[in-house]
Design a protein around this motif. Sequence first.
Motif, PDB file in Angstrom:
ATOM      1  N   ILE A   4     -54.055 -63.939-136.198  1.00 31.14           N
ATOM      2  CA  ILE A   4     -53.270 -63.396-135.089  1.00 31.14           C
ATOM      3  C   ILE A   4     -53.833 -62.034-134.714  1.00 31.14           C
ATOM      4  CG2 ILE A   4     -50.972 -62.617-134.359  1.00 31.14           C
ATOM      5  CD1 ILE A   4     -49.829 -64.534-136.500  1.00 31.14           C
ATOM      6  N   THR A   6     -53.004 -58.573-132.357  1.00 28.51           N
ATOM      7  CA  THR A   6     -51.878 -57.926-131.685  1.00 28.51           C
ATOM      8  C   THR A   6     -52.158 -56.444-131.465  1.00 28.51           C
ATOM      9  OG1 THR A   6     -49.479 -57.636-131.762  1.00 28.51           O
ATOM     10  CG2 THR A   6     -50.666 -57.338-133.827  1.00 28.51           C
ATOM     11  N   CYS A   9     -48.769 -53.944-135.392  1.00 26.43           N
ATOM     12  CA  CYS A   9     -48.189 -54.717-136.481  1.00 26.43           C
ATOM     13  C   CYS A   9     -47.295 -53.778-137.295  1.00 26.43           C
ATOM     14  CB  CYS A   9     -49.281 -55.311-137.371  1.00 26.43           C
ATOM     15  SG  CYS A   9     -48.629 -56.235-138.795  1.00 26.43           S
ATOM     16  N   LYS A  30     -47.897 -55.994-127.310  1.00 29.20           N
ATOM     17  CA  LYS A  30     -47.757 -57.133-128.207  1.00 29.20           C
ATOM     18  C   LYS A  30     -47.431 -56.624-129.615  1.00 29.20           C
ATOM     19  CE  LYS A  30     -50.822 -60.333-128.114  1.00 29.20           C
ATOM     20  NZ  LYS A  30     -52.180 -60.974-128.160  1.00 29.20           N
ATOM     21  N   VAL A  32     -46.218 -57.651-133.706  1.00 27.34           N
ATOM     22  CA  VAL A  32     -45.927 -58.535-134.827  1.00 27.34           C
ATOM     23  C   VAL A  32     -45.102 -57.736-135.825  1.00 27.34           C
ATOM     24  CG1 VAL A  32     -46.878 -59.785-136.798  1.00 27.34           C
ATOM     25  CG2 VAL A  32     -47.964 -59.973-134.558  1.00 27.34           C
ATOM     26  N   GLN A 100     -33.539 -61.679-136.447  1.00 31.64           N
ATOM     27  CA  GLN A 100     -34.841 -62.189-136.046  1.00 31.64           C
ATOM     28  C   GLN A 100     -34.774 -62.747-134.621  1.00 31.64           C
ATOM     29  OE1 GLN A 100     -36.707 -64.821-138.858  1.00 31.64           O
ATOM     30  NE2 GLN A 100     -38.013 -65.792-137.334  1.00 31.64           N
ATOM     31  N   GLU A 104     -37.112 -61.710-131.426  1.00 35.35           N
ATOM     32  CA  GLU A 104     -37.955 -62.722-130.789  1.00 35.35           C
ATOM     33  C   GLU A 104     -37.649 -62.796-129.297  1.00 35.35           C
ATOM     34  OE1 GLU A 104     -38.860 -65.713-134.542  1.00 35.35           O
ATOM     35  OE2 GLU A 104     -37.096 -66.073-133.269  1.00 35.35           O
ATOM     36  N   GLN A 109     -43.228 -61.201-132.344  1.00 36.46           N
ATOM     37  CA  GLN A 109     -43.503 -62.291-133.264  1.00 36.46           C
ATOM     38  C   GLN A 109     -43.083 -61.842-134.666  1.00 36.46           C
ATOM     39  OE1 GLN A 109     -47.492 -63.853-133.250  1.00 36.46           O
ATOM     40  NE2 GLN A 109     -47.109 -65.265-134.945  1.00 36.46           N
ATOM     41  N   ILE A 111     -42.612 -62.506-138.643  1.00 36.45           N
ATOM     42  CA  ILE A 111     -43.118 -63.275-139.778  1.00 36.45           C
ATOM     43  C   ILE A 111     -42.298 -62.905-141.007  1.00 36.45           C
ATOM     44  CG2 ILE A 111     -45.105 -63.720-141.270  1.00 36.45           C
ATOM     45  CD1 ILE A 111     -46.902 -62.989-138.887  1.00 36.45           C
TER      46      ILE A 111
END
Length: 469
Positions: A4, A6, A9, A30, A32, A100, A104, A109, A111
């Motif tokens: 991935i 991004t 993060c 973006k 994560v 979560q 989202e 995203q 995890i």
Amino acid sequence: MERISTDLCIIGAGSAGLSIAAGVAQMGAKVVLIEGAAMGGDCLNYGCVPSKALLAAGRAAQAIRRGAPGVQGAEPQIDFAAVKAQLAAVIAQIAPVDSQERFEDFGVQVIRAYASFTGPREVEAGGKIIRARRFVIATGSHPTIPPVPGLDAIPYFTNETIFAQTERPEHLLILGGGPVAMEMAQAHRRLGCAVTVIARSRVLGRDDPDASAVVLAALRDEGVAVLEGCEIVRLRALAQGLEAVLSDGITVTGSHLLVATGRTSAIARLNLSAAGVAYTDKGVTVGPNLRSSNRRIYAVGDVAGGLQFTHVAGAHAGVVIKQVLFGLPAKQATVVPMVTYTDPELAQIGLTEAQARAAHPGVQVLRQEFLHNDRAVTEGKTTGFLKLMLLKGRPVGVTIVGAGAGELIGLWALAMSAGMKVGTVAGMIAPYPTRGEISKRAAGAYFSPKLFDNMGVKRVVRLVQRLLP
């Protein structure tokens, strides 16, 4: 293995991590977000939220006991399991904000796994490799477990497990003397438990000793046994409960044990060396801008090695967002309010009296008692004081101990962060009768000698009075 890519993060979905994720994602980057445990982190699940709900239950019970003039007090009927069920309900009510699903919906995203760096620009989590332009470490902290002989052989609570205990402890032993220890001691005592606090040094030892003495006296008056300056030589399980043997030969027995001896930054799983990130046992080493030794990686909240408060983590989020989104310079705040939510509360911002006198020989210390605050008198809550440390007319520290101290410290947080002079506070109009008047009165005391004990002022007044028609 899935890869991935991004912009950002974030490792950790506590207060700081969630604030950054929400802000950055909603402004178009973006993101994560990686979290191996519960969304919301320690504050929602094991810290601020359940602890304040438990304190509220204890406060309600104590109000029934105390009664009021003309109102007969009585011993409250306490359903301990129902109290704990309310804690769970409070967490559940707030949880959707940190869920979560909500993040989202922001386009993040998420995890659900623990992360480990595999290089300066990559982490592995849940069988995925995430490569990012920037990283934020927001993994928080966990309870510190001291090397007490015998502790590993007996069951004990920490803040991560105490709130799930639905059966009332008959006699709770608390190891530690900091804010968490004192808050939990008072809450459990008010809810019908016998409580003994065992502290290696002075309880609330980082606070102004005059103020911590007020809190200590209140807890002892309610029946909390507090043993200061005590080392535990050995812990041993009994047929029913446990015993603690102290260095002075005293043996203390109890039914349950809570370990509240501080917190350790959660960095063990991260493999920081692979990322070129410097760290110590206090956490990730960062500069004033929260950037680590790897310029692509920031650390926020408890893991950044500074003050461990949710409001600090929230402030860190803003510092990082400015940098990673807009490339603007930003630094973490140096003046932070702190509150211990006992009854009475203890709040501090800036320097204590001892710190101020050591750093600034010319500091002026002004003190106002709640005994002279009309609202406090009407409610019978006159215990405590406000202590104001001034240097050249500007506050460098404020200590407040008393009912509502945590709310009152906010004014001084604004004054100090904005660099206000004390005259601004003295000149405000405070509604009457409120506890907030104590701040205005303390600020006004700075000017009293200049006005009322100044012969020059008196001569001017007499001259003006002769000249006025």
